[in-house]
Write a protein that holds these residues in place. Structure first.
Motif, short mmCIF file in Angstrom:
data_model
loop_
_atom_site.label_atom_id
_atom_site.label_comp_id
_atom_site.label_asym_id
_atom_site.label_seq_id
_atom_site.Cartn_x
_atom_site.Cartn_y
_atom_site.Cartn_z
N MET A 256 22.80 31.95 16.45
CA MET A 256 23.84 31.84 17.16
C MET A 256 24.38 33.05 17.93
SD MET A 256 25.15 29.06 17.73
CE MET A 256 27.08 29.49 17.97
N ARG A 257 24.08 34.14 16.93
CA ARG A 257 24.57 35.73 17.37
C ARG A 257 23.59 36.26 18.46
NH1 ARG A 257 26.00 36.38 11.70
NH2 ARG A 257 23.64 37.12 11.61
N ARG A 258 22.40 35.92 18.48
CA ARG A 258 21.56 36.27 19.46
C ARG A 258 21.76 35.40 20.80
NH1 ARG A 258 17.78 36.53 15.29
NH2 ARG A 258 16.52 34.74 15.97
N CYS A 259 22.02 34.10 20.65
CA CYS A 259 22.31 33.29 21.88
C CYS A 259 23.59 33.85 22.66
CB CYS A 259 22.66 31.82 21.60
SG CYS A 259 22.72 30.75 22.88
N ILE A 260 24.57 34.24 21.74
CA ILE A 260 26.05 34.42 22.41
C ILE A 260 25.82 35.62 22.88
CG2 ILE A 260 28.37 34.86 21.98
CD1 ILE A 260 28.39 32.55 19.79
N GLY A 261 25.19 36.57 22.29
CA GLY A 261 24.87 37.91 23.17
C GLY A 261 24.06 37.92 24.24
N ASP A 262 22.98 36.98 24.41
CA ASP A 262 22.34 37.07 25.68
C ASP A 262 23.31 36.48 26.82
OD1 ASP A 262 20.35 38.16 24.71
OD2 ASP A 262 18.96 36.59 24.65
N LEU A 263 24.17 35.54 26.51
CA LEU A 263 25.28 35.04 27.48
C LEU A 263 26.19 35.84 27.84
CD1 LEU A 263 25.98 31.36 25.62
CD2 LEU A 263 24.61 31.77 27.77
N SER A 264 26.42 36.89 26.94
CA SER A 264 27.48 37.76 27.31
C SER A 264 26.63 39.01 28.13
CB SER A 264 27.82 38.71 26.08
OG SER A 264 28.66 39.88 26.40
N ASP A 265 25.49 39.21 27.86
CA ASP A 265 24.42 40.48 28.82
C ASP A 265 24.18 39.64 30.13
OD1 ASP A 265 24.38 41.87 26.53
OD2 ASP A 265 22.52 41.38 26.12
N ALA A 266 24.06 38.27 30.15
CA ALA A 266 23.89 37.73 31.55
C ALA A 266 25.28 37.84 32.33
CB ALA A 266 23.49 36.17 31.10
N CYS A 267 26.20 37.52 31.71
CA CYS A 267 27.51 37.63 32.24
C CYS A 267 27.89 39.16 33.05
CB CYS A 267 28.70 37.21 31.51
SG CYS A 267 28.59 35.53 31.06
N HIS A 268 27.53 39.91 32.03
CA HIS A 268 27.76 41.32 32.65
C HIS A 268 26.75 41.75 33.67
CE1 HIS A 268 27.08 45.85 32.52
NE2 HIS A 268 28.52 45.66 32.14
#
Length: 309
Positions: A133-145
């Motif tokens: 979950m943490r890795r998935c949300i982290g990638d979503l955040s990176d993609a938004c940035h």
């Protein structure tokens, strides 16, 4: 107490990274919903906020059900289910952020994370589930940035082009941007860049220039993965490219970062240095802060090479 302090430190670290849990109501149907808020900041300033909602649902376990046959065989009572965590809703920018590829990367081919199977909670895998979950949300955040950085780069180019169009021939700046084009996800960007060279008058067709195409094939990074830079001596101000043309030209003419070049020795060195700069720094800072120094260095190296020759 140690567990509580650890959880608080983790929560504080995620808030600093722009990721925090989204408060939800206390209704019964919201107990199985996980809300995440992603705050995107740039240069210390808040830029955008996106919300992501995961829910927990039960879905038929096709693999187990195939072992018992289908309902027509009288085995409907033996139908198995599994509990999964899935992405229910989000406010992420589309098509700038591809959620399905990120979900499949961390949750599996179906894009759903299995929590338990047939009512048997996999408690021993709790830490592994939280890690995914943490890795998935982290990638979503990176993609938004990354999407925000690409979009802002296009806005910078469009602003510069608008200033060029409003200026007269004799008042135009020494660095000019023309024919800016991009697709909807801002992962294909093309533009013409003019710069003042020795003995060349700003604003004329003979003005030295570059045609630049940037390709961003990794949505988790804000730097181009490949680019094409071509030196030209005649640039038209009215060659406006459409989004489809950007897609087509990028797919046909995309070159690796170390691709070939056109022009004399000074232009060749400038192109290679410019490619390296665009890979390491944001596009606006490259042209605002670094290009003049790169150009001067390339001219000096070209002159010294010519003298030795």
């Amino acid at each position: 107490m140690h567990t509580v302090r650890t959880q608080r430190r983790i929560a504080a670290a995620h808030r600093l990274a722009g990721i925090s849990a989204l408060p939800l109501g206390s209704r019964m149907d919201e107990e199985n919903v996980l809300g995440v808020r992603i705050d995107v900041c740039k240069d210390g300033s808040f830029v955008a906020r996106y919300n992501v909602f995961f829910d927990i649902v039960m879905v038929p376990d096709e693999e187990q059900n195939n072992c018992f046959g289908d309902a027509s065989d009288g085995n409907a009572s033996k139908q198995c289910f599994r509990t999964v965590l899935r992405l229910a809703q989000h406010t992420l920018p589309t098509p700038g952020v591809s959620t399905q590829s990120i979900l499949c990367k961390h949750f599996g081919p179906e894009g759903m994370l299995t929590i338990d199977e047939d009512g048997d909670i996999v408690s021993q895998n709790k830490e592994a589930i939280m890690s995914k979950m943490r890795r998935c949300i982290g990638d979503l955040s990176d993609a938004c940035h990354s999407f925000t950085m690409r979009r802002d780069a296009c806005r910078y180019l469009q602003m510069k082009e608008a200033l060029n169009k409003r200026s007269t021939q004799f008042q135009r700046p020494s660095k000019q941007f023309w024919n800016v084009a991009h697709n909807d996800s801002f992962d294909r960007i093309s533009f013409d860049f003019r710069y003042q060279d020795d003995g060349v008058t700003v604003g004329k067709n003979e003005h030295a220039g570059l045609t630049i195409q940037l390709m961003y094939d990794n949505q988790l990074t804000s730097r181009p993965t490949s680019m094409r830079v071509k030196a030209v001596q005649s640039l038209s101000e009215n060659n406006n490219a459409s989004k489809d043309q950007v897609e087509e030209s990028s797919s046909k003419a995309a070159e690796s970062v170390g691709g070939g070049f056109d022009g004399d020795d000074c232009e060749a060195m400038l192109i290679e240095d410019l490619k390296e700069a665009l890979l390491s720094d944001p596009l606006p800072s490259v042209f605002e802060q670094k290009f003049d120094a790169l150009h001067s260095k390339c001219r000096s190296r070209s002159r010294s090479t010519g003298m030795r020759g």
